[in-house]
Write an enzyme that holds these catalytic residues in place. Structure first.
Site, mmCIF file in Angstrom:
data_model
loop_
_atom_site.group_PDB
_atom_site.id
_atom_site.type_symbol
_atom_site.label_atom_id
_atom_site.label_comp_id
_atom_site.label_asym_id
_atom_site.label_seq_id
_atom_site.Cartn_x
_atom_site.Cartn_y
_atom_site.Cartn_z
ATOM 1 N N LYS A 145 -7.357 5.075 15.680
ATOM 2 C CA LYS A 145 -6.560 5.941 16.534
ATOM 3 C C LYS A 145 -5.525 6.635 15.671
ATOM 4 O O LYS A 145 -4.651 5.998 15.098
ATOM 5 C CB LYS A 145 -5.871 5.113 17.619
ATOM 6 C CG LYS A 145 -4.899 5.876 18.520
ATOM 7 C CD LYS A 145 -3.492 6.098 17.976
ATOM 8 C CE LYS A 145 -2.844 4.877 17.387
ATOM 9 N NZ LYS A 145 -1.492 5.237 16.792
ATOM 10 N N THR A 146 -5.630 7.935 15.497
ATOM 11 C CA THR A 146 -4.573 8.676 14.828
ATOM 12 C C THR A 146 -4.735 10.151 15.125
ATOM 13 O O THR A 146 -5.827 10.697 14.939
ATOM 14 C CB THR A 146 -4.564 8.454 13.301
ATOM 15 O OG1 THR A 146 -3.707 9.422 12.684
ATOM 16 C CG2 THR A 146 -5.952 8.543 12.694
ATOM 17 N N ARG B 20 5.141 -1.313 15.966
ATOM 18 C CA ARG B 20 4.775 -1.061 14.564
ATOM 19 C C ARG B 20 4.995 -2.286 13.675
ATOM 20 O O ARG B 20 5.169 -2.167 12.470
ATOM 21 C CB ARG B 20 5.578 0.129 14.029
ATOM 22 C CG ARG B 20 5.271 1.441 14.750
ATOM 23 C CD ARG B 20 6.027 2.609 14.158
ATOM 24 N NE ARG B 20 5.772 3.849 14.874
ATOM 25 C CZ ARG B 20 4.750 4.670 14.642
ATOM 26 N NH1 ARG B 20 3.883 4.361 13.679
ATOM 27 N NH2 ARG B 20 4.585 5.774 15.329
ATOM 28 N N GLY C 92 1.915 4.960 17.022
ATOM 29 C CA GLY C 92 2.242 6.003 17.985
ATOM 30 C C GLY C 92 1.157 6.175 19.033
ATOM 31 O O GLY C 92 -0.020 5.939 18.774
ATOM 32 N N ASP D 44 -3.498 12.333 13.407
ATOM 33 C CA ASP D 44 -3.558 13.010 12.115
ATOM 34 C C ASP D 44 -4.990 13.290 11.680
ATOM 35 O O ASP D 44 -5.225 14.112 10.791
ATOM 36 C CB ASP D 44 -2.874 12.163 11.032
ATOM 37 C CG ASP D 44 -1.373 12.065 11.254
ATOM 38 O OD1 ASP D 44 -0.817 12.974 11.888
ATOM 39 O OD2 ASP D 44 -0.763 11.088 10.791
ATOM 40 N N ASP E 123 -2.083 2.328 9.054
ATOM 41 C CA ASP E 123 -1.284 1.105 8.903
ATOM 42 C C ASP E 123 -1.796 -0.002 9.830
ATOM 43 O O ASP E 123 -1.878 -1.170 9.447
ATOM 44 C CB ASP E 123 0.194 1.370 9.209
ATOM 45 C CG ASP E 123 0.895 2.088 8.060
ATOM 46 O OD1 ASP E 123 0.347 2.071 6.948
ATOM 47 O OD2 ASP E 123 1.966 2.663 8.291
#
Length: 332
Positions: free
Chosen positions: A203-204, A146, A82, A206, A177
């Site tokens: 990179k996230t 992805r 994402g 979250d 992932d």
């Protein structure tokens, strides 16, 4: 040349601040290797899976005071998963560093995520292209995807593409992932003595990729500030109308860091944290009762309104629901 607004010019001209030795310039950096790294858990299992890349030394940078211009190198970059604010600037920083080190260096962007390196879809990034995307959000400069990199055939195709472009390093920008992809690709490249370096950039939004060296992954700060602003707007609306409960679901399937940070910034009436639910082994009934009690107590005070913030992956932290999901997966 296309006309751009004064605001776009200012955006292009902004230079993100560089920390420590990096501010001295790429040609004045000395690299030294520190202590060896190790996994925080499941050490033996991970070492067995990645025998060629496990336990690498920490790279440390310092100002050298000498010109370290290098021979020409080609590098590939992949955006994976994402989108998150900052992706374009990671690529811009990589591009600028390469061109500063040697103007003959080239940066190739693989299109559409990891599949780009397998299918041989790429573009060479240039000054003109980079200037359009500096200090902008999104991942649209080369697109994302992805695709999982996990088969021998994929790795071989990736190697062929890299050889055709004379690429000596690949930077994969992504989350957990995506960095698993990077690990698998790095292990295969090392095992087969290809000479190609694979680098994972965390990179996230979250915020669940961090350690002593990485305080926070890019994207998290912007995401939580944006969420906090939206929650604050809803809080003001609820307090003005004096009615309605708003239940706000925030991103974070397997980690509640975004939910926690947004709650710390806005102080909602109810905040559920998945990790806390799991630690306390709370049942679905207990969670519902907890929320209903707060709503009832506020109602008794004449406050029939409020804000509840809930992480999207809460159900996966509830013990009874985890068992149910596992059973359903077994059936399917």
């Amino acid at each position: 040349m296309r006309e751009i607004s004064p605001l776009q010019k200012e955006r292009q001209n902004y230079k993100p601040k560089l920390a420590g030795a990096l501010a001295a310039g790429i040609n004045n950096i000395k690299l030294t290797l520190g202590e060896k790294t190790e996994a925080v858990a499941n050490k033996e299992e991970i070492k067995e899976l990645f025998p060629n890349v496990y336990g690498k030394e920490i790279a440390k940078f310092a100002t050298s005071g000498a010109d370290l211009s290098t021979e020409a190198k080609n590098v590939g970059v992949i955006l994976s998963g994402g989108q998150a604010p900052g992706g374009h600037n990671v690529i811009a920083g990589l591009y600028d560093a390469l061109k500063t080190a040697n103007k003959s260096n080239k940066l190739f962007g693989f299109l559409g995520g990891p599949s780009g390196i397998v299918d041989g879809k790429y573009m060479e990034l240039t000054d003109e292209i980079m200037d359009k995307y500096r200090n902008t959000g999104g991942f649209d400069i080369i697109g994302s995807g992805r695709t999982k990199l996990e088969t021998e055939d994929q790795f071989k195709k990736a190697l062929e593409v890299c050889k055709s472009l004379n690429v000596g390093a690949i930077v994969i920008i992504g989350g957990d992932d995506s960095n698993t992809n990077a690990c698998l690709l790095a292990e295969w490249m090392a095992k087969n003595n290809t000479g190609i370096t694979v680098i994972g950039c965390p990179k996230t939004i979250d915020g669940d990729l961090k350690n002593d060296q990485i305080e926070i992954s890019f994207g998290f700060d912007t995401a939580t500030k944006t969420y906090a602003e939206l929650i604050g707007n809803i809080q003001r609306d609820a307090n003005s109308a004096k009615k309605y409960w708003h239940f706000i679901k925030l991103m974070g399937r397997s980690a509640s860091h975004v939910c926690l940070e947004a709650a710390l910034q806005t102080q909602p009436n109810i905040t559920l944290i998945g990790e806390e639910v799991e630690n306390k082994k709370q049942s679905l009934d207990e969670i519902v009762s907890y929320m209903a009690d707060i709503i009832a107590r506020r109602g008794n005070m004449g406050k029939n309104f409020g804000i509840a913030v809930i992480p999207e992956g809460l159900i996966e932290f509830i013990p009874e629901m985890k068992s149910m999901i596992a059973n359903l997966n077994d059936i399917m």
